[in-house]
Write a protein that holds these residues in place. Structure first.
Motif, mmCIF file in Angstrom:
data_model
loop_
_atom_site.group_PDB
_atom_site.id
_atom_site.type_symbol
_atom_site.label_atom_id
_atom_site.label_comp_id
_atom_site.label_asym_id
_atom_site.label_seq_id
_atom_site.Cartn_x
_atom_site.Cartn_y
_atom_site.Cartn_z
ATOM 1 N N ARG A 121 11.668 10.157 2.771
ATOM 2 C CA ARG A 121 11.797 9.216 3.872
ATOM 3 C C ARG A 121 12.248 9.880 5.168
ATOM 4 O O ARG A 121 13.108 9.391 5.858
ATOM 5 N N PHE A 142 10.706 4.935 7.195
ATOM 6 C CA PHE A 142 9.685 4.631 6.211
ATOM 7 C C PHE A 142 8.606 5.701 6.262
ATOM 8 O O PHE A 142 8.307 6.243 7.321
ATOM 9 N N CYS A 143 7.999 5.974 5.126
ATOM 10 C CA CYS A 143 6.890 6.926 5.066
ATOM 11 C C CYS A 143 5.752 6.444 5.957
ATOM 12 O O CYS A 143 5.612 5.252 6.199
ATOM 13 N N CYS A 173 3.708 3.141 5.054
ATOM 14 C CA CYS A 173 4.538 2.298 4.168
ATOM 15 C C CYS A 173 4.300 0.821 4.468
ATOM 16 O O CYS A 173 4.348 0.409 5.621
ATOM 17 N N PRO A 174 4.074 0.008 3.434
ATOM 18 C CA PRO A 174 3.869 -1.423 3.663
ATOM 19 C C PRO A 174 5.100 -2.134 4.235
ATOM 20 O O PRO A 174 4.956 -3.144 4.917
ATOM 21 N N HIS A 175 6.300 -1.596 3.955
ATOM 22 C CA HIS A 175 7.515 -2.266 4.447
ATOM 23 C C HIS A 175 7.567 -2.297 5.976
ATOM 24 O O HIS A 175 8.101 -3.225 6.561
ATOM 25 N N CYS A 184 13.755 1.112 -1.081
ATOM 26 C CA CYS A 184 13.317 1.760 0.165
ATOM 27 C C CYS A 184 13.510 0.828 1.346
ATOM 28 O O CYS A 184 13.812 1.248 2.456
ATOM 29 N N ASN A 221 5.700 -3.749 -3.936
ATOM 30 C CA ASN A 221 4.857 -2.558 -3.741
ATOM 31 C C ASN A 221 4.465 -1.927 -5.081
ATOM 32 O O ASN A 221 4.156 -0.749 -5.169
ATOM 33 N N ALA A 265 9.789 2.282 -6.073
ATOM 34 C CA ALA A 265 9.369 3.392 -5.217
ATOM 35 C C ALA A 265 10.517 4.328 -4.870
ATOM 36 O O ALA A 265 10.379 5.541 -4.891
ATOM 37 N N CYS A 298 2.862 0.866 -2.564
ATOM 38 C CA CYS A 298 3.591 1.931 -1.872
ATOM 39 C C CYS A 298 2.638 3.065 -1.479
ATOM 40 O O CYS A 298 1.765 3.442 -2.251
ATOM 41 N N ALA A 299 2.865 3.620 -0.280
ATOM 42 C CA ALA A 299 1.988 4.682 0.223
ATOM 43 C C ALA A 299 2.066 5.952 -0.621
ATOM 44 O O ALA A 299 1.170 6.795 -0.575
ATOM 45 N N LEU A 300 3.128 6.108 -1.368
ATOM 46 C CA LEU A 300 3.283 7.324 -2.170
ATOM 47 C C LEU A 300 2.866 7.124 -3.616
ATOM 48 O O LEU A 300 3.016 8.023 -4.441
HETATM 49 S S1 SF4 Z 1 8.232 5.541 -0.973
HETATM 50 FE FE1 SF4 Z 1 6.781 3.847 -0.677
HETATM 51 S S2 SF4 Z 1 8.023 2.046 -0.348
HETATM 52 FE FE2 SF4 Z 1 9.346 3.846 -0.081
HETATM 53 S S3 SF4 Z 1 9.316 4.257 2.151
HETATM 54 FE FE3 SF4 Z 1 7.718 5.502 1.207
HETATM 55 S S4 SF4 Z 1 5.860 4.229 1.305
HETATM 56 FE FE4 SF4 Z 1 7.602 2.899 1.663
#
Ligand code: SF4
Ligand code: SF4
Lengths: 207, 646
Positions: A51, B387-388, B391-393, B419, B494, B498, B567-569
């Motif tokens: 992150r 957030f990545c 990321c959907p959040h 997250c 997600n 995650a 989740c994007a990951l």
């Molecule tokens: S790991 Fe997934 S849910 Fe967590 S910040 Fe990254 S993309 Fe969002």
């Protein structure tokens, strides 16, 4: 142990930003030195790794015992930085005037830089500062090379390992790398990782 | 090839602390392992799940830690060996059951393994679980390095079975997530048979009923077991002394602090002046052994994380022993030699020892230290959690914020753990206004939602992830529905846990071992409770806003909006771009545009940055995940997306 580390323990820090493959690089290096018969200790700070947080691995290579997973202040012998401002950050905790630094030049902007609340230093300035507080420094464009030659930025970390071998700072040979990835990666991924390693090696060796 | 599974006796490997614990559990002959994901503990269950088939194990990610503890206990009641793994907060969740388990006793060896996080490297607390050992009156062990992490797990299982009490073995981030050399031991034959005997005499520990009542009898039996544990501790090889016969200073330490203390003594070069008593059995203290060492010198420094737990116990013991060994000076946290908060490191220990011994120590010349500090301050911007990319959040919070602004009634959101906790920070548009334990967001919202009679007019929202929903938010939702609280709960689904590395949960079709599992549908669960439920894709910003707005308008009762996007990951998505993105430099007006760099200043996806020279935003192709959302954020459509053909 045919080739020896220059200090015992040898303290190596790999630093970068979450998502750059910091932990993978430290594991590969750790396994290489472990296979060579050294006692290796690795401490990871990867709480916020995915992150956007700073990530740091402390690698201690010793011929004797397991050591503290955190290096003491000012005790690093070598810093491998996957991101240039992270090199500076690690210098202020663990650096000393003799420390060697291998640094990837590709910036990764923090949330604050993206939003304009913080500024990212000019690259020339940044390089100058890093050189001012280190003994020997190598800068390379590992991410750019990974993007243009291999079409995937994630190989930046393996390019850095190849480059590290070429600096001659630690006893690291291509066969060592090959032996370790053969054990940990599927066969289809071996070739491309060796390619990245060679690319990195050449970036230092041909300069 | 998996070393944990196939590594031969006597072979040496570089193992992560958590892997060493997993191997120790295998060597100790476990049949069952259960836990709930939480950094830094997760790799123990993950490693065991991967090899469960080869070793005839049952490995489970349970719905929450209390259930995990119950699942592991059931195995023990059926005379199998088991472990339960969790992070520090998890022990709080499980503690109600544990207090009863301590009283009822166990049959097969059972070890609980909390992994604490001193310094809160990946937590929002640094709770010290060692206190629970005293509260529950169960033996406490702490490994002092990687080899011990393995060996001690095995020993703890044997000891638990012998004494018929549950045992706690505490790890910390700097062991669990660090790696070191470990020499492997033998793996036992498996084939343990499960049988629960319950028809014997009521109080028979092996054939009666398993219960903590009658309390007076069971409680004193428990205390007898603890006494027997202490007898074993007196001669345990996990308690070691290194140093001179009569040191000037005795360091008493445990866990990762053992390694920091050794480092400090080496760096200060005071091996002939300072001795280390490393304790692996930390509650109750082995009194005779401790007395033997306290005799050695007048000054004692206790090095531990986080609260002065050993320090207090040692001080009590030293006071009792004073008539025999004389009055000693015990130093540590209470007198400020070491800090009361945060994790320790070699430098903090160096500082304490050098102060006590009157040694001058400077890690680097003053000039170097201040110089690098200054340059870092100016040249290395602090990295907050974000957030990545993709990321959907980020998209979910974007919509929630816009709707709250539009609604204009000072509505607010109660946060939760995952997250999406980043929703407290600018990267989540500072959306979350309360943040506590798992499931608390909806519980707190349920309370806020009943404050209308006291004049509260603000709309109340909560967020919670899919794993958190099952873990602890469901009872809170039941409470809100039953008591007619007016809230809107947004489930950020997600499809995985995650934050901790994508472990499965009851809302998915596979379990920890990768086998088929029954998927519970969050929507049906909420509907059956009587909530008003809608679903939306957070990447569909228009629809999400519309539905949420409708929910806020609909004042009464419990509304649940499920925002579903992987989740994007996640393994399905990682490294695959849906869209190729580009900023049209001729259209982006940047600071001169009415939006004043909305995309980079507020939305702040790391895949998009501000190109100062050109005065436009720019896609960073090394980072952008190609989710396409930013093209909808730009009010003049300067960011274009082109679908990638896979
Ligand atoms: S790991 Fe997934 S849910 Fe967590 S910040 Fe990254 S993309 Fe969002
Ligand atoms: S498409 Fe836009 S929002 Fe999505 S990851 Fe790329 S830069 Fe970020």
């Amino acid at each position: 142990m045919k080739d020896r580390i220059k200090y015992d323990p040898y303290n190596l820090i790999i630093t970068g930003v979450g998502g750059q493959g910091n932990v993978m690089a430290s594991r590969v290096l750790g396994n290489i030195f472990s296979a060579k018969g050294y006692t290796v200790t690795i401490g990871e700070t990867f709480g916020a790794s995915q992150r956007g947080g700073s990530v740091m691995s402390h690698l201690r290579i010793s011929s004797e015992s397991v050591l503290s997973p955190q290096i003491a202040k000012g005790q690093a012998h070598l810093i491998v930085a996957l991101e240039p401002t992270e090199a500076l950050r690690v210098l202020s905790g663990y650096g000393n005037e003799n420390v060697k630094i291998l640094c990837n030049k590709r910036p990764i902007y923090s949330g604050g830089v993206i939003s304009g609340e913080q500024t990212y230093p000019e690259m020339d300035q940044l390089q100058e500062w890093i050189c001012e507080y280190a003994g020997e420094v190598w800068f390379i464009d590992a991410t750019d090379e990974a993007l243009s030659r291999m079409k995937n930025p994630i190989f930046g970390n393996i390019i850095m390992l190849g480059a590290l071998a070429a600096t001659g700072s630690v006893p690291l040979e291509r066969e060592d790398f090959e032996a370790v990835i053969e054990k940990s990666l599927p066969e289809s991924k071996i070739g491309i990782n060796l390619e990245a390693y060679d690319l990195g090696y050449a970036m230092i060796a041909e300069n | 090839m998996n070393i944990l599974s196939t590594g031969e006796k006597g072979s040496r490997h570089l193992l992560m602390g958590n892997e060493a614990i997993a191997r120790g559990a295998l060597e100790g002959g476990i049949s069952v392992a259960a836990g709930y994901p939480g950094t830094p503990s997760s790799e123990i269950i993950e490693s065991l799940a991967k090899i469960s088939k080869d070793h005839h194990l049952y490995v489970e990610w349970s719905t929450n830690e209390k259930v995990a503890m119950e699942v592991a206990a059931a195995a023990s009641f059926a005379r199998l060996r088991s472990i339960c793994v969790l992070k520090q907060n998890g022990l709080n969740v499980a503690s109600d059951f544990l207090l009863h388990l301590a009283g009822s006793g166990v049959r097969g060896g059972m070890v609980i393994i909390p992994c604490d996080d001193p310094g809160a490297l990946s937590s929002i607390n640094e709770g010290d679980t060692r206190h629970f050992a005293r509260l529950l009156e169960i033996p406490l062990l702490e490994p002092g390095d990687f080899q011990e992490a393995k060996d001690m797990t095995k020993w703890a299982l044997e000891l638990s079975e012998e004494l018929q009490t549950v045992i706690m073995m505490r790890s910390v981030t700097r062991l669990s997530h660090a790696s070191g050399s470990v020499v492997l031991g033998d793996l036992p034959e498996f084939g343990a048979k499960a049988e629960f005997r319950h028809e014997g005499f009521l109080l028979d520990p092996n054939e009666g009923i398993v219960s903590s009542a009658p309390v007076e009898i069971k409680h004193s039996q428990q205390q007898e077991k603890v006494k027997k544990a202490v007898e074993k501790f007196e001669t345990s090889p996990f308690n070691t002394y290194t140093g001179p016969e009569s040191p000037e200073l005795l360091v008493i330490t445990s866990s990762a602090c053992n390694l920091y203390s050794r480092e400090a003594i080496n760096i200060l070069d005071v091996k002939d002046r300072v001795g280390i008593l490393k304790l692996g059995t930390t509650w109750p203290l082995p009194e005779k052994l401790v007395a033997e060492h306290l005799k050695k010198c007048e000054k004692i420094l206790i090095v531990e994380e986080v609260i002065p737990f050993m320090e207090e116990n040692l001080k009590m013991l030293a006071q009792e022993l004073a008539p025999q060994i004389g009055q000693k000076t015990l130093m540590g946290k209470r007198d400020g030699y070491l800090p009361m908060v945060n994790e320790l490191n070699p430098d903090l220990v160096i500082n304490a020892i050098s102060k006590i011994l009157g040694i001058e120590y400077q890690a680097v010349p003053e000039e170097y230290a201040t110089g690098t500090l200054q340059k870092t301050f100016f040249g290395a911007p602090v990295r907050e959690w974000i957030f990545c990319p993709g990321c959907p959040h980020r998209a979910s919070y974007w919509s929630i914020n816009q709707v709250l602004k539009l609604d204009n009634n000072q509505g607010f959101v109660c946060g939760d753990i995952g997250c999406y906790t980043i929703g407290t920070l600018p990267s989540g548009f500072s959306t979350l206004k309360t943040l506590h334990s798992m499931g608390s967001g909806t519980g707190i919202a349920s309370g806020f939602g009943k404050l209308k009679p006291f004049g509260m007019k603000q709309p109340v929202l909560s967020v919670c992830g899919d794993s958190t929903f099952f873990h602890a938010a469901m009872p809170a939702l039941v409470n809100a529905v039953h008591n007619k609280s007016d809230i809107t709960m947004v489930v950020l689904d997600n499809s995985g846990t995650a934050m901790t590395g994508f472990q499965p949960h009851p809302g998915l079709e596979a379990n920890a071992e990768g086998n088929d599992a029954i998927k519970l549908d969050i929507k049906s669960v909420c509907e059956s409770m009587g909530a008003y439920v809608k679903e939306s894709d957070p990447f569909d910003l228009d629809n999400t806003r519309e539905v949420l707005f409708e929910m806020l308008e609909k004042k009464d009762g419990v509304k649940v909006l499920i925002l579903r996007q992987i989740c994007a990951l996640s393994p399905e998505k990682k490294g695959k771009k849906m869209f190729e993105m580009a900023v049209d430099e001729s259209r982006c007006k940047g600071e001169k545009c009415g939006c004043n760099r909305l995309c980079t200043r507020i939305f702040r996806c790391p895949g998009l940055f501000w190109n100062k020279e050109k005065g436009t935003s720019k896609i960073d192709e090394a980072i952008c995940a190609g989710c396409g959302i930013c093209s909808e954020i730009c009010p003049i459509g300067a960011i274009s997306k082109k679908e990638v053909t896979q």
